[in-house]
Design an enzyme around this catalytic site. Sequence first.
Site: not given
Length: 163
Positions: A65, A68, A114, A117, A137
């Site tokens: 991510c 984070c 995510c 976060c 995707c």
Amino acid sequence: MTNLAPDTANLSPSGYDLTPPDDAERSRLEADLNDEERRVLLAHGTEAPFCGTLLGEKRVGVFCCRECGLPLFKQDTKFESGTGWPSFSQPVDEAHVKAITDRSYGMVRTETRCARCDSHQGHVFPDGPPPSGLRYCINSVALTFVAEGEALPDPLGRGDGRA
């Protein structure tokens, strides 16, 4: 004295702390994003197809991510979908990616965020390769690529930067 050890109830099966950032941590993480990253990660935008910097990434490693640092997808689950966005057949850990029903633009899709976060990553569709049959995707700007052998990002200082 503050206990800095993560609450084991907030650990993913693969051992990552999924505790959401507090307000101060979130402000610091968001301040580090550029305008395009903010538009995609925070405002649920989409980058244009076939222009993402990670679309052609083929090195062995992990995609984390951008906000984070949580590991989301491994290179060996990435495949060429022809859609113009990096596509993956499964996450590093199912607990790292959460699915949200997205009814925007007159469609019903499954948005992926995510799990730590809550940043927008992309969407998941049921037209991927076996064995999962899924196609995650994902926007390139929502990810950071870490080559095998390099330390994972740990912007929250939680000890998640293991190689």
